[in-house]
Design a protein around this motif. Structure first.
Motif, PDB file in Angstrom:
ATOM      1  N   LEU A 220      -8.632   3.705  -4.940  1.00 49.12           N
ATOM      2  CA  LEU A 220      -7.553   2.517  -4.874  1.00 49.12           C
ATOM      3  C   LEU A 220      -7.052   1.742  -3.341  1.00 49.12           C
ATOM      4  O   LEU A 220      -5.675   1.507  -2.698  1.00 49.12           O
ATOM      5  N   MET A 221      -7.926   1.903  -2.152  1.00 51.78           N
ATOM      6  CA  MET A 221      -7.609   2.415  -0.469  1.00 51.78           C
ATOM      7  C   MET A 221      -7.387   0.432  -0.729  1.00 51.78           C
ATOM      8  O   MET A 221      -5.617   0.103  -0.048  1.00 51.78           O
ATOM      9  N   ASN A 222      -7.742  -0.147  -1.222  1.00 45.63           N
ATOM     10  CA  ASN A 222      -8.085  -1.629  -0.818  1.00 45.63           C
ATOM     11  C   ASN A 222      -6.334  -1.765  -2.358  1.00 45.63           C
ATOM     12  O   ASN A 222      -5.099  -2.576  -1.241  1.00 45.63           O
ATOM     13  N   ASP A 223      -6.183  -1.637  -3.729  1.00 43.47           N
ATOM     14  CA  ASP A 223      -4.716  -1.738  -3.652  1.00 43.47           C
ATOM     15  C   ASP A 223      -3.586  -1.263  -2.850  1.00 43.47           C
ATOM     16  O   ASP A 223      -2.866  -2.112  -3.279  1.00 43.47           O
ATOM     17  N   MET A 224      -4.026  -0.298  -2.234  1.00 39.04           N
ATOM     18  CA  MET A 224      -2.937   0.065  -1.032  1.00 39.04           C
ATOM     19  C   MET A 224      -2.677  -0.612   0.474  1.00 39.04           C
ATOM     20  O   MET A 224      -0.848  -1.147   0.658  1.00 39.04           O
ATOM     21  N   LYS A 225      -3.905  -0.792   0.540  1.00 46.58           N
ATOM     22  CA  LYS A 225      -3.451  -1.818   1.282  1.00 46.58           C
ATOM     23  C   LYS A 225      -3.045  -3.348   1.459  1.00 46.58           C
ATOM     24  O   LYS A 225      -1.583  -3.868   2.021  1.00 46.58           O
ATOM     25  N   LEU A 226      -3.174  -4.211  -0.159  1.00 47.86           N
ATOM     26  CA  LEU A 226      -2.563  -5.210  -0.736  1.00 47.86           C
ATOM     27  C   LEU A 226      -0.920  -4.861  -0.632  1.00 47.86           C
ATOM     28  O   LEU A 226      -0.412  -5.884  -0.927  1.00 47.86           O
ATOM     29  N   LEU A 227      -0.578  -3.226  -1.371  1.00 48.99           N
ATOM     30  CA  LEU A 227       0.970  -3.040  -1.787  1.00 48.99           C
ATOM     31  C   LEU A 227       1.512  -3.179  -0.158  1.00 48.99           C
ATOM     32  O   LEU A 227       3.026  -3.641  -0.153  1.00 48.99           O
ATOM     33  N   ALA A 228       0.733  -2.337   1.399  1.00 45.67           N
ATOM     34  CA  ALA A 228       1.602  -2.620   1.961  1.00 45.67           C
ATOM     35  C   ALA A 228       2.226  -3.866   2.534  1.00 45.67           C
ATOM     36  O   ALA A 228       3.074  -4.290   3.257  1.00 45.67           O
ATOM     37  N   LYS A 229       1.214  -4.763   2.390  1.00 47.97           N
ATOM     38  CA  LYS A 229       0.802  -5.982   2.903  1.00 47.97           C
ATOM     39  C   LYS A 229       2.396  -6.836   1.509  1.00 47.97           C
ATOM     40  O   LYS A 229       3.296  -7.649   2.618  1.00 47.97           O
ATOM     41  N   GLN A 230       1.984  -6.860   0.365  1.00 43.17           N
ATOM     42  CA  GLN A 230       3.544  -7.416  -0.322  1.00 43.17           C
ATOM     43  C   GLN A 230       4.629  -6.861  -0.082  1.00 43.17           C
ATOM     44  O   GLN A 230       5.675  -8.022  -0.236  1.00 43.17           O
ATOM     45  N   LEU A 231       5.033  -5.778   0.956  1.00 43.17           N
ATOM     46  CA  LEU A 231       6.447  -5.009   0.946  1.00 43.17           C
ATOM     47  C   LEU A 231       6.474  -5.464   2.746  1.00 43.17           C
ATOM     48  O   LEU A 231       7.623  -4.187   2.684  1.00 43.17           O
ATOM     49  N   GLY A 232       5.929  -5.985   2.615  1.00 43.94           N
ATOM     50  CA  GLY A 232       6.215  -5.957   4.101  1.00 43.94           C
ATOM     51  C   GLY A 232       5.753  -5.153   4.828  1.00 43.94           C
ATOM     52  O   GLY A 232       6.865  -5.089   6.665  1.00 43.94           O
ATOM     53  N   VAL A 233       5.453  -4.015   4.811  1.00 43.80           N
ATOM     54  CA  VAL A 233       4.762  -2.658   5.931  1.00 43.80           C
ATOM     55  C   VAL A 233       3.831  -2.887   6.624  1.00 43.80           C
ATOM     56  O   VAL A 233       3.542  -1.545   6.700  1.00 43.80           O
ATOM     57  N   GLU A 234       2.792  -3.371   6.135  1.00 43.04           N
ATOM     58  CA  GLU A 234       1.661  -3.785   6.289  1.00 43.04           C
ATOM     59  C   GLU A 234       1.316  -2.608   8.023  1.00 43.04           C
ATOM     60  O   GLU A 234       0.265  -2.299   8.175  1.00 43.04           O
ATOM     61  N   THR A 235       2.126  -3.361   9.095  1.00 41.61           N
ATOM     62  CA  THR A 235       2.564  -3.276  10.593  1.00 41.61           C
ATOM     63  C   THR A 235       2.754  -1.681  10.791  1.00 41.61           C
ATOM     64  O   THR A 235       2.451  -0.875  11.549  1.00 41.61           O
ATOM     65  N   ARG A 236       3.387  -1.226   9.511  1.00 46.43           N
ATOM     66  CA  ARG A 236       3.551  -0.161  10.124  1.00 46.43           C
ATOM     67  C   ARG A 236       2.989   1.665   9.083  1.00 46.43           C
ATOM     68  O   ARG A 236       2.963   2.574   8.628  1.00 46.43           O
ATOM     69  N   THR A 237       2.262   0.306   8.337  1.00 47.80           N
ATOM     70  CA  THR A 237       1.358   1.583   7.407  1.00 47.80           C
ATOM     71  C   THR A 237      -0.149   1.344   7.899  1.00 47.80           C
ATOM     72  O   THR A 237      -0.653   0.322   8.223  1.00 47.80           O
ATOM     73  N   HIS A 238      -0.336   2.594   8.159  1.00 49.17           N
ATOM     74  CA  HIS A 238      -1.859   2.512   9.212  1.00 49.17           C
ATOM     75  C   HIS A 238      -2.805   3.887   8.209  1.00 49.17           C
ATOM     76  O   HIS A 238      -2.589   4.686   7.963  1.00 49.17           O
ATOM     77  N   PHE A 239      -3.909   2.659   7.681  1.00 48.16           N
ATOM     78  CA  PHE A 239      -4.894   3.331   7.089  1.00 48.16           C
ATOM     79  C   PHE A 239      -5.795   4.433   7.923  1.00 48.16           C
ATOM     80  O   PHE A 239      -6.955   3.456   8.741  1.00 48.16           O
ATOM     81  N   LEU A 240      -5.829   5.337   8.437  1.00 48.85           N
ATOM     82  CA  LEU A 240      -7.385   6.063   9.011  1.00 48.85           C
ATOM     83  C   LEU A 240      -8.218   6.843   8.657  1.00 48.85           C
ATOM     84  O   LEU A 240      -9.285   7.194   9.296  1.00 48.85           O
ATOM     85  N   GLY A 241      -8.742   6.496   7.548  1.00 50.87           N
ATOM     86  CA  GLY A 241      -9.527   7.449   6.602  1.00 50.87           C
ATOM     87  C   GLY A 241      -9.998   8.495   6.446  1.00 50.87           C
ATOM     88  O   GLY A 241      -9.304   9.146   6.324  1.00 50.87           O
TER      89      GLY A 241
END
Length: 360
Positions: A220-241
């Motif tokens: 679900l990694m890509n889904d979570m990245k999309l959700l962060a973008k949709q909610l406007g928090v992509e710059t505050r959500t850091h996917f560190l692997g």
């Protein structure tokens, strides 16, 4: 179901066919702790696991490659059983249900245990398993409720290693995170029940100084990245692997968050306390068992982003309250989940019969 032997050797075989996650870290941790206490071990694992070399420092390692051929699988199973007996193991420990299919047949000179860090989904592959070990009372309760004999089910929790005094936190700037941000950290596989989506929804309810570090990988990694973008928090959500050693990230964070809907134990809660962090979690079975709300952490209803955001606001509102939660959590960890206390229970279970005899 169990077979008693008056004198048992302290040779142990592991069958571990999992991948990456908290359970795998504890597997390496427990085998190392047993080795320090004189237990000779052999482990059968999947090929090319990232923790293979760390395990091999104290344990003989055999890497298995599997074929889709049903016939070849029988030969692999036979080979594993033969090597375990040639090694002279008196006990075999399987890790999680998939390993049950590869366990040797028990007998007068061999006892078999299966350790569960998750809820059982049936016993159809447990034919060679004599006894279960669960790391929470709820796992054991469910197993017994499903028909497993209560006298052959044991609860032993996990422990974590104390962090080195000289452990250095990661540099936040390397992960596009301001030094003055409040950093939430969550660890786990990107699967539905871990509810990283809930954490991202929670982040959207919190002000800009709050950032989230998500450590792990999964479907679900890509889904979570999309959700962060949709909610406007992509710059505050850091996917560190996936991080082999997340402790420097924990040391650089401010709050450990466990947002899961269905968490049997919550190794991450122990890891958070171990790093001296305040812990906020949803009230899934494991965290509810570990955490005393308001004393060693804060709990909110599962699936409730507003409730989780409220817990985080409470921690952020007072540095004194935050330090008190973290301190009491760490004290509880040291008192209840030390290596010495947990490992001796495994030794007693594996190498002592009901008459108190052991292999030492």
């Amino acid at each position: 179901m169990a077979t008693d032997v008056a004198q048992r050797s302290t040779k142990l075989a592991h069958v571990h066919l999992g991948v990456d996650g908290g359970a795998e870290k504890f597997f390496v941790r427990l085998s190392r702790a047993l080795a320090k206490r004189g237990v000779e071990q052999i482990a059968f694992i999947r090929h090319d696991r990232p923790w293979r070399d760390e395990l091999a420092e104290h344990c003989t390692v055999r890497e298995l490659k599997f074929s889709r051929s049903h016939l070849k699988r029988h030969f692999v199973r036979w080979g594993v059983s033969k090597e375990i007996r040639d090694f002279g193991a008196s006990t075999t420990l399987g890790w999680m249900s998939p390993s049950s299919k590869w366990m040797p047949k028990p007998g007068p000179d061999m006892r078999t245990f299966l350790r569960l860090g998750d809820f059982p989904d049936g016993f159809h592959t447990y034919g060679n398993v004599q006894q279960l070990i669960g790391n929470t009372p709820e796992i054991i309760r469910q197993a017994v409720e499903m028909g497993w004999p209560a006298e052959c089910a044991h609860m032993i929790s996990n422990f974590v290693d104390p962090l080195p005094d000289n452990l250095q936190p990661v540099n936040r700037s390397e992960f596009n995170t301001p030094e003055d941000a409040t950093v939430l950290i969550a660890l786990g596989r990107f699967v539905q029940r871990k509810r990283f989506d809930l954490l991202i929804e929670t982040l959207a309810r919190l002000p800009d100084p709050v950032h989230a570090w998500l450590i792990g990988d999964g479907e679900l990694m890509n889904d979570m990245k999309l959700l962060a973008k949709q909610l406007g928090v992509e710059t505050r959500t850091h996917f560190l692997g996936w991080q082999k050693d997340p402790t420097p990230f924990l040391k650089a964070s401010d709050i450990l968050v466990c947002p899961a809907d269905d968490e049997p134990l919550g190794n991450v809660v122990l890891e958070g306390w171990n790093a001296g962090l305040p812990v906020v979690a949803t009230a899934s079975p494991g965290p509810s068992w570990l955490i005393e709300h308001g004393k060693t952490g804060l709990l909110s209803p599962c699936g409730d982003a507003d409730g989780l955001a409220g817990s985080i606001r409470t921690v952020c509102a007072s540095s004194t309250a935050s330090a008190d939660l973290a301190g009491r959590g760490t004290e509880f960890l040291r008192a209840r989940y030390s290596e010495a206390g947990i490992v001796v229970r495994y030794q007693q279970l594996f190498f002592t019969d009901k008459h108190g005899n052991n292999g030492r």
